[in-house]
Enzyme design. Structure first.
Site, PDB file in Angstrom:
ATOM      1  N   PRO A  14       0.835  -1.206   0.000  1.00  0.00           N
ATOM      2  CA  PRO A  14       0.000   0.000   0.000  1.00  0.00           C
ATOM      3  C   PRO A  14       0.869   1.256   0.000  1.00  0.00           C
ATOM      4  O   PRO A  14       2.017   1.236   0.426  1.00  0.00           O
ATOM      5  CB  PRO A  14      -0.790  -0.120   1.312  1.00  0.00           C
ATOM      6  CG  PRO A  14      -0.685  -1.553   1.715  1.00  0.00           C
ATOM      7  CD  PRO A  14       0.624  -2.034   1.196  1.00  0.00           C
ATOM      8  N   LYS A  41       3.370   4.512  -5.118  1.00  0.00           N
ATOM      9  CA  LYS A  41       4.383   3.718  -5.815  1.00  0.00           C
ATOM     10  C   LYS A  41       5.636   4.555  -6.051  1.00  0.00           C
ATOM     11  O   LYS A  41       5.569   5.731  -6.393  1.00  0.00           O
ATOM     12  CB  LYS A  41       3.836   3.209  -7.151  1.00  0.00           C
ATOM     13  CG  LYS A  41       2.752   2.150  -7.017  1.00  0.00           C
ATOM     14  CD  LYS A  41       2.323   1.647  -8.389  1.00  0.00           C
ATOM     15  CE  LYS A  41       1.235   0.586  -8.270  1.00  0.00           C
ATOM     16  NZ  LYS A  41       0.806   0.086  -9.607  1.00  0.00           N
ATOM     17  N   GLY A  42       6.793   3.919  -5.903  1.00  0.00           N
ATOM     18  CA  GLY A  42       8.051   4.607  -6.132  1.00  0.00           C
ATOM     19  C   GLY A  42       8.455   4.587  -7.592  1.00  0.00           C
ATOM     20  O   GLY A  42       7.999   3.737  -8.367  1.00  0.00           O
ATOM     21  N   LEU A  43       9.322   5.527  -7.967  1.00  0.00           N
ATOM     22  CA  LEU A  43       9.818   5.587  -9.340  1.00  0.00           C
ATOM     23  C   LEU A  43      10.945   4.594  -9.574  1.00  0.00           C
ATOM     24  O   LEU A  43      11.178   4.171 -10.708  1.00  0.00           O
ATOM     25  CB  LEU A  43      10.319   7.003  -9.655  1.00  0.00           C
ATOM     26  CG  LEU A  43       9.292   8.137  -9.601  1.00  0.00           C
ATOM     27  CD1 LEU A  43       9.972   9.472  -9.872  1.00  0.00           C
ATOM     28  CD2 LEU A  43       8.168   7.894 -10.597  1.00  0.00           C
ATOM     29  N   ASP A  94      17.744  -1.052   8.408  1.00  0.00           N
ATOM     30  CA  ASP A  94      18.673  -2.032   7.853  1.00  0.00           C
ATOM     31  C   ASP A  94      17.956  -2.827   6.769  1.00  0.00           C
ATOM     32  O   ASP A  94      16.732  -2.994   6.794  1.00  0.00           O
ATOM     33  CB  ASP A  94      19.158  -2.973   8.952  1.00  0.00           C
ATOM     34  CG  ASP A  94      20.364  -3.795   8.524  1.00  0.00           C
ATOM     35  OD1 ASP A  94      21.010  -3.427   7.526  1.00  0.00           O
ATOM     36  OD2 ASP A  94      20.657  -4.803   9.191  1.00  0.00           O
TER      37      ASP A  94
END
EC number: 2.7.11.5
Length: 608
Positions: free
Chosen positions: A328, A331-333, A383
């Site tokens: 959810p 959205k990343g590029l 991490d």
């Protein structure tokens, strides 16, 4: 069906197994030497040396694995050893581990070497350690001169104050304490404040791990108090307060505080462990519910943690039925992110192509993740576990996720025997994206989230990290309420950045322009331009300006950069500064500030 040979008849099989174990033993000897060196560097207050040592230790494991692979290739032509001999190699290796004190780590080393030589079709329990073969229960170093994993102290004999003093002095730290009697009094007062007066049961005792835990500018004593049926965890950070003088900074007496200092967002401890499984078992008793994988990772055995995590994942998949879905949020590029709702982690894959304005490469992004792995994360950067050739059952993948994978990362996919094999991915703890936390939060939650966000960025800044993309969606909120950065593709060292103020517009046309009227270099940053991206929500704006109005001033960022260029290492505390004895019990202290108070109390850093 057991395919193992009935007889161990191969001399090559034994020789290869022995060579692999010798290489592991060399690795673990170097690992322990680093922890011994950490004590010396800590005593000298050589903070740059400690940082360097921690960075070098992270890459040491992979170096030893590669050395072992090269020896096996050169001396035994390992790639051409037949299957039966490889099975014998594993059995010989098991035999060599029966009296070993780090058998679980040695099994992981075996896996690491085999995974560089064998095809992934061999990654099953016939050839590698998918499951452990040697038990670590009740494992201890029983040599007469060896330190026990922990020491037991009995306050009923000499009194609590004398016992606590003996616990501290038994670590034989070279610098003297400024006022150990005062500090012990603070510890006893804190215990009373936390638990009240309690009657000592017949079994009243204190267990203390025999080695100190070194990280940043602190050395931690870690143990547990046992009284009747109660097990009370504690950790005592020791810090330099003046040149050549030490003090107990506080005592952490709550489980959640210990879980924070051992959390996934902190750098790994340097700690000398003859029997690591015994240390981990002890830590599990004071932090029940914390996965062993995370504890192994936190004490510097990140490859063992990674191995255990993967076993946990396989076990969870065999006892669950939900499907992996697209994560959810926005959205990343650069990264495709998915998750399994019943499993508290996210899986991140670098996309094959990046739309404008992103100008980067897969190799550059992977180097950014390595930068974070090597850097001091201060409790503000998550991490990551990096894996290759991860096979997931196709039946457990949501159809929309499969379509997204085939669209965004086709070069990293292979279909094989009902599985989708992903050639490379990262795995991180799942957090609530900060943008969603602020969007759905109450007024109190918004204030907490914004205050934490500002603290996180300022602490990263002082640790020489410029996040790059500072949008809220690139930060997450942990289960302890800490804000942590987790999107690393634009991360830079602050000292590599050129901090600038926006020049005044030259004319009315500049002022009305939607585009910059000034040149922008690749490493230029303009803090005063962040407001439109961060302050759109009126509720967020109000609390942001209340707590962090200086965030948009170039002078704040430049001051941090200047201190870094001068070689200064700021103080960070993985607990609230209000817990420090000098803050909590000021009447017990004189008015002279200690060496850990280079910044004012209000600016003292928390990195939980």
């Amino acid at each position: 069906m057991n395919h193992f040979p009935k007889l161990l008849s191969s001399q090559i099989g034994f020789d290869v197994a022995q060579t692999m174990l010798e290489n592991f033993d060399r690795h673990y000897r170097i690992f322990r030497e680093a922890a011994v060196d950490a004590k010396t560097l800590y005593e000298r207050a050589d903070w740059h040396g400690l940082q360097r040592l921690a960075r070098e230790r992270i890459t040491s494991y992979d170096d030893r694995v590669q050395e072992c692979v090269e020896v096996l290739q050169d001396e035994y032509d390992a790639e051409n050893i037949d299957d039966e001999v490889w099975q014998q190699i594993k059995l010989h290796y098991i035999g060599l581990l029966t009296s070993h004190r780090q058998p679980e780590c040695a099994e992981t080393f075996f896996n690491s070497v085999c995974c560089k030589i064998l095809h992934r079709s061999y990654f099953n329990n016939d050839f590698i350690f998918v499951r452990p073969a040697i038990s670590t229960e009740y494992l201890e170093n029983d040599e007469p001169a060896a330190k026990p994993t922990y020491r037991a102290y009995y306050p009923g004999t000499d009194g609590l104050a004398a016992t606590l003093e003996r616990i501290v002095t038994n670590f034989q730290l070279e610098p003297p304490f400024e006022d150990l009697t005062r500090d012990i009094g603070c510890v006893m007062q804190a215990i009373t404040d936390e638990f009240g007066e309690f009657d000592a049961a017949p079994n009243f005792q204190i267990h203390v791990l025999s080695s100190l835990f070194f990280r940043n500018k602190s050395a931690y004593i870690v143990g547990r108090i046992i009284n009747a049926d109660r097990v009370l965890p504690f950790a005592v950070p020791i810090r330099h307060v003046r040149p050549g003088l030490l003090a107990l900074d506080t005592v952490l007496l709550r489980r959640d505080l210990l879980q924070i200092i051992f959390s996934f967002s902190h750098s790994y401890f340097l700690v000398d462990m003859g029997v690591p499984s015994a240390y981990v078992d002890f830590l599990c008793t004071i932090m029940p519910g914390k996965p062993k994988a995370e504890i192994y990772t936190s004490v510097g055995l990140q490859k063992q943690g990674k191995n255990l995590f993967y076993r946990d994942l396989l076990h969870h998949l065999s006892h669950s039925s939900d499907r992996f879905i697209i994560a959810p949020g926005i959205k990343g590029l650069v990264m495709l992110v998915f998750t399994l709702p019943s499993f508290p982690y996210v899986f991140k894959i670098i996309k094959d192509h990046f739309p404008p304005p992103k100008e980067t490469t897969r190799e550059q992004i992977m180097e950014k993740y390595q930068l974070v792995k090597r850097h001091d994360r201060l409790g503000r950067m998550a991490d990551t576990l990096e894996y290759s050739s991860v096979a997931l059952p196709i039946s457990r993948l949501d159809h929309a996720l499969v379509r997204e994978l085939e669209k965004e990362v086709p070069s990293l996919l292979e279909y094989e025997d009902g599985n989708l094999v992903i050639k490379h991915l990262y795995i991180e703890r799942r957090m609530i994206p900060l943008n969603l936390y602020l969007q759905n939060g109450t007024d109190a939650e918004i204030e907490h989230g914004v205050k934490e966000y500002g603290n996180a960025v300022k602490e990263l800044m002082k640790a020489n990290i410029f996040p790059g993309d500072m949008l809220y969606k690139n930060f997450g909120v942990t289960r302890h309420g800490r804000v942590v950065f987790y999107d690393y593709d634009e991360i830079e060292y602050l000292t590599d950045c050129n901090v600038r103020r926006v020049p005044p517009p030259r004319n009315e046309e500049d002022e009305l322009s939607g585009e910059p009227w000034y040149t922008v270099g690749p490493h230029d940053i303009f803090p005063e331009t962040y407001g439109p991206f961060l302050l759109g929500d009126p509720r967020v704006r109000a609390v942001f300006m209340k707590h962090h109005a200086d965030f948009f001033e170039a002078s704040l960022w430049q001051a941090s950069k200047d201190k870094l260029l001068q070689g200064e290492l700021p103080d960070f505390y993985p607990y609230d500064v209000s817990l420090r004895f000098s803050v909590r019990y000021p009447d017990r202290f004189d008015s002279t500030p200690d060496a850990g108070d280079g910044d004012s109390a209000g600016d003292a850093q928390r990195a939980a």
